[in-house]
Design a protein around this motif. Structure first.
Motif, mmCIF file in Angstrom:
data_model
loop_
_atom_site.group_PDB
_atom_site.id
_atom_site.type_symbol
_atom_site.label_atom_id
_atom_site.label_comp_id
_atom_site.label_asym_id
_atom_site.label_seq_id
_atom_site.Cartn_x
_atom_site.Cartn_y
_atom_site.Cartn_z
ATOM 1 N N ARG A 15 3.409 14.324 6.190
ATOM 2 C CA ARG A 15 2.200 14.422 7.309
ATOM 3 C C ARG A 15 2.497 13.325 8.149
ATOM 4 N NH1 ARG A 15 -1.975 15.881 2.471
ATOM 5 N NH2 ARG A 15 -1.765 17.940 2.556
ATOM 6 N N ARG A 16 3.677 12.355 7.761
ATOM 7 C CA ARG A 16 3.938 11.105 8.635
ATOM 8 C C ARG A 16 5.366 11.263 8.923
ATOM 9 N NH1 ARG A 16 0.525 5.886 7.288
ATOM 10 N NH2 ARG A 16 -1.467 6.570 6.931
ATOM 11 N N GLY A 22 -1.406 3.896 1.855
ATOM 12 C CA GLY A 22 -2.821 3.442 1.810
ATOM 13 C C GLY A 22 -3.647 4.569 1.161
ATOM 14 N N GLY A 23 -3.280 4.876 -0.050
ATOM 15 C CA GLY A 23 -4.080 5.776 -0.817
ATOM 16 C C GLY A 23 -4.020 7.256 -0.515
ATOM 17 N N GLU A 24 -3.369 7.722 0.578
ATOM 18 C CA GLU A 24 -3.317 9.009 1.171
ATOM 19 C C GLU A 24 -1.852 9.613 0.821
ATOM 20 O OE1 GLU A 24 -3.213 11.055 5.523
ATOM 21 O OE2 GLU A 24 -3.398 9.170 5.484
ATOM 22 N N LEU A 25 -1.795 10.730 0.503
ATOM 23 C CA LEU A 25 -0.770 11.662 0.372
ATOM 24 C C LEU A 25 -0.173 12.001 1.550
ATOM 25 C CD1 LEU A 25 1.156 13.158 -1.676
ATOM 26 C CD2 LEU A 25 -0.271 15.218 -1.638
ATOM 27 N N THR A 26 0.877 11.605 2.120
ATOM 28 C CA THR A 26 1.405 11.449 3.181
ATOM 29 C C THR A 26 2.814 12.654 3.232
ATOM 30 O OG1 THR A 26 3.023 9.801 3.085
ATOM 31 C CG2 THR A 26 0.640 9.469 3.860
ATOM 32 N N GLU A 56 6.066 12.326 -4.963
ATOM 33 C CA GLU A 56 4.985 12.314 -3.773
ATOM 34 C C GLU A 56 4.931 10.702 -3.158
ATOM 35 O OE1 GLU A 56 2.176 14.350 -7.259
ATOM 36 O OE2 GLU A 56 1.334 12.524 -6.428
ATOM 37 N N ASP A 89 0.686 -1.337 -0.122
ATOM 38 C CA ASP A 89 0.028 0.016 0.018
ATOM 39 C C ASP A 89 0.776 1.346 0.020
ATOM 40 O OD1 ASP A 89 1.153 -0.342 2.708
ATOM 41 O OD2 ASP A 89 -0.889 0.544 3.425
ATOM 42 N N CYS A 90 2.260 1.302 -0.398
ATOM 43 C CA CYS A 90 3.147 2.275 -0.281
ATOM 44 C C CYS A 90 3.613 2.515 -1.781
ATOM 45 C CB CYS A 90 4.230 1.910 0.537
ATOM 46 S SG CYS A 90 3.676 2.015 2.762
ATOM 47 N N TRP A 107 3.070 8.213 -1.087
ATOM 48 C CA TRP A 107 1.734 7.773 -0.779
ATOM 49 C C TRP A 107 1.443 6.587 0.073
ATOM 50 C CZ3 TRP A 107 -3.109 9.924 -2.762
ATOM 51 C CH2 TRP A 107 -2.913 11.040 -3.749
#
Length: 250
Positions: A170-171, A146-150, A142, A92-93, A144
């Motif tokens: 963001r992480r 789990g489908g989130e831009l981190t 970018e 998921d990454c 990503w």
């Protein structure tokens, strides 16, 4: 010492004429002009970049020395290596390039910075670099999960001359993973240097170092004449950093 004032469309002065250590603001070259695509391409093609705060005119810079990251000198610290190994192995990454450029630059504008109030990535800068992206000369790398831009970064590219601009996370490690991806991408495509503009301890910890402006400008003059790569990321590029066969220092 009088600072050159530019009208929109005026050519920029020679980067070598930027103010030096004995002048009021070392590295400052000119003020005014415009942020249209043609002006930005002229600037970056000659080692110049815009940087200004709200309420100021457009200010153009060419510092001496210049902070650069030579891609074969990237410091892949043990903790970051482990983070990259986990990231590369997780289904998921993924690293995406240019999937959400405007989201990345806006996130960079909103990211808090230690010792800074506000941001230099003003709305007119967002608009200008988004136009440069649409023209094919600004790119986002970018992170990503789990489908989130981190996390991620954006940069400018003229041929094989690459200029880093800003990062956000963001992480934990999300911006460092994006930078590592850009380094791996550059290594795979024979791009030996990423401009970092100015010296920071964070960049230095990752292997960036200062370079005399004359040498930097010589590099840009040659790299901008070379055909640029296809800006997409393939997971196989991680081998440029993680392969045991790599002889590059880490």
């Amino acid at each position: 010492m009088q600072l050159p004032w530019l009208a929109p469309g005026d050519p920029l002065p020679d980067a070598a004429t930027a103010w030096g250590e004995s002048d009021p603001v070392p590295g400052l070259l000119a003020a005014g002009g415009g942020l249209d695509v043609a002006s930005l391409l002229q600037a970056y093609s000659h080692g110049i970049f815009p940087w200004f705060s709200e309420g100021q005119p457009i200010l153009w810079w060419s510092p001496d020395p210049r902070m650069v990251l030579e891609t074969d000198r990237f410091h892949l610290h043990r903790s970051l290596r482990k983070a990259l190994q986990r990231f590369a192995a997780a289904p998921d990454c993924e690293i995406r390039i240019d999937h959400g450029f405007e989201a990345v630059i806006r996130a960079c504008a909103e990211a808090p910075r230690v010792g800074q109030n506000g941001t230099w990535i003003l709305p007119e800068m967002v608009q200008a670099y988004t136009a440069l992206h649409l023209a094919g000369h600004a790119h986002s790398v970018e992170t990503w999960i789990g489908g989130e831009l981190t996390g991620g970064l954006y940069c400018v590219a003229v041929g094989r001359a690459v200029f880093g601009e800003s990062m956000f996370a963001r992480r934990p490690d999300a911006s460092k993973i994006a930078l590592a991806a850009l380094v791996a991408f550059c290594r795979r495509h024979g791009i030996g240097m990423i401009d970092c503009q100015q010296n920071t301890s964070h960049l230095a910890s990752l292997g960036a170092r200062e370079m005399p402006r004359a040498r930097f400008l010589s590099h840009v003059a040659g790299a901008r004449q070379q055909g640029g790569p296809s800006w997409r990321f393939d997971p196989v590029y991680w081998s440029e950093l993680l392969s045991a066969r790599s002889s590059r220092p880490t």
